[in-house]
Design an enzyme around this catalytic site. Sequence first.
Site, PDB file in Angstrom:
ATOM      1  N   GLY A   9       0.737  -1.317   0.117  1.00  0.00           N
ATOM      2  CA  GLY A   9       0.168   0.051   0.009  1.00  0.00           C
ATOM      3  C   GLY A   9       0.758   1.268   0.145  1.00  0.00           C
ATOM      4  O   GLY A   9       1.899   1.046  -0.449  1.00  0.00           O
ATOM      5  N   LYS A 174       1.867   5.825  19.767  1.00  0.00           N
ATOM      6  CA  LYS A 174       1.197   5.814  18.570  1.00  0.00           C
ATOM      7  C   LYS A 174      -0.302   5.544  18.489  1.00  0.00           C
ATOM      8  O   LYS A 174      -1.140   6.092  17.642  1.00  0.00           O
ATOM      9  CB  LYS A 174       1.964   4.897  17.291  1.00  0.00           C
ATOM     10  CG  LYS A 174       1.417   4.879  16.155  1.00  0.00           C
ATOM     11  CD  LYS A 174       1.408   6.239  15.169  1.00  0.00           C
ATOM     12  CE  LYS A 174       0.954   6.146  13.868  1.00  0.00           C
ATOM     13  NZ  LYS A 174       2.063   5.112  13.044  1.00  0.00           N
TER      14      LYS A 174
END
Length: 296
Positions: A9, A174
Amino acid sequence: MNILVIGPGAIGSLWAIKLQQDGHQVAVFGRQTESHYQCQFGEHSYTFSNRQINDIKHADLILVTVKAWQVTSAFDSLARQIDPDTIMMLMHNGMGTVESIRTLLPTNPIVLATTTHGAFKPAPTQLFHTGQGETFIGAANEQGHRCQFLCDVLQHAFPEVHWHPQIEHALWRKLAVNCVINPLTAIHQCPNGNLAFPRYQAVISRLIAEVGAVMAAENIPVHLEELTTHIDCVITATSENKSSMHQDVYHRRKTEIDFITGYLLSRAKKHGIAVPENEALYHHIRTLEQQWESLI
């Protein structure tokens, strides 16, 4: 090194190109059935071998950049072809996939990674690097501790890269960012920068307080004021970006909510911590998914 990128991707393609530019033998394993994958980046087009068994068998490093919910299914079919010494590096949003990889590949070194680089694919064969960032990597099992040399390898190809002796701390940081930005931008279908508007501040504060409580229970160092500042900085730095969950909802694709907010909810339940704001966002996204799944 012989490097295989599973999931070319946006981020996977960006790393594949940077590693190929640095002289490594890079192949990919993507959804396309063609034997080669091409990607335009800047003024150049890059070509990679795709879905070839020999690339799996001979890989020194496998970089996994598929979405979190795709990890287990990807390796159910590929695990038998992977050499027991091949290094596995998981680089995706969310948490909770490493347990299945440890089970499927018990002898392989496993390394976890998190990156703040931004990338965007407006078309299947076109890539843009939308934001400079940094990457942290660290060991996920005993064998992974022998892989600190990868920091130099990746740094040379695509800086900045740092070895993190407690990578779970970076992953939780994160996760905190993703718990705020991803579901809110997906639900409101807005770019990240809109979250700086006053109308979002109260809910963002409550989300951060809940995430911080779970992080503290998990023995992850956290200071709410600093975490809030960090998330505000990410919102500002990526103001024009549309989060991956925003794009998934827009295109009616399955999201990573189970491995972002869903993971937070599972840890909160373990510690008996109420997280109603995060739970509301989780159920909102899951309801959206169920609505378009029912139309298929």
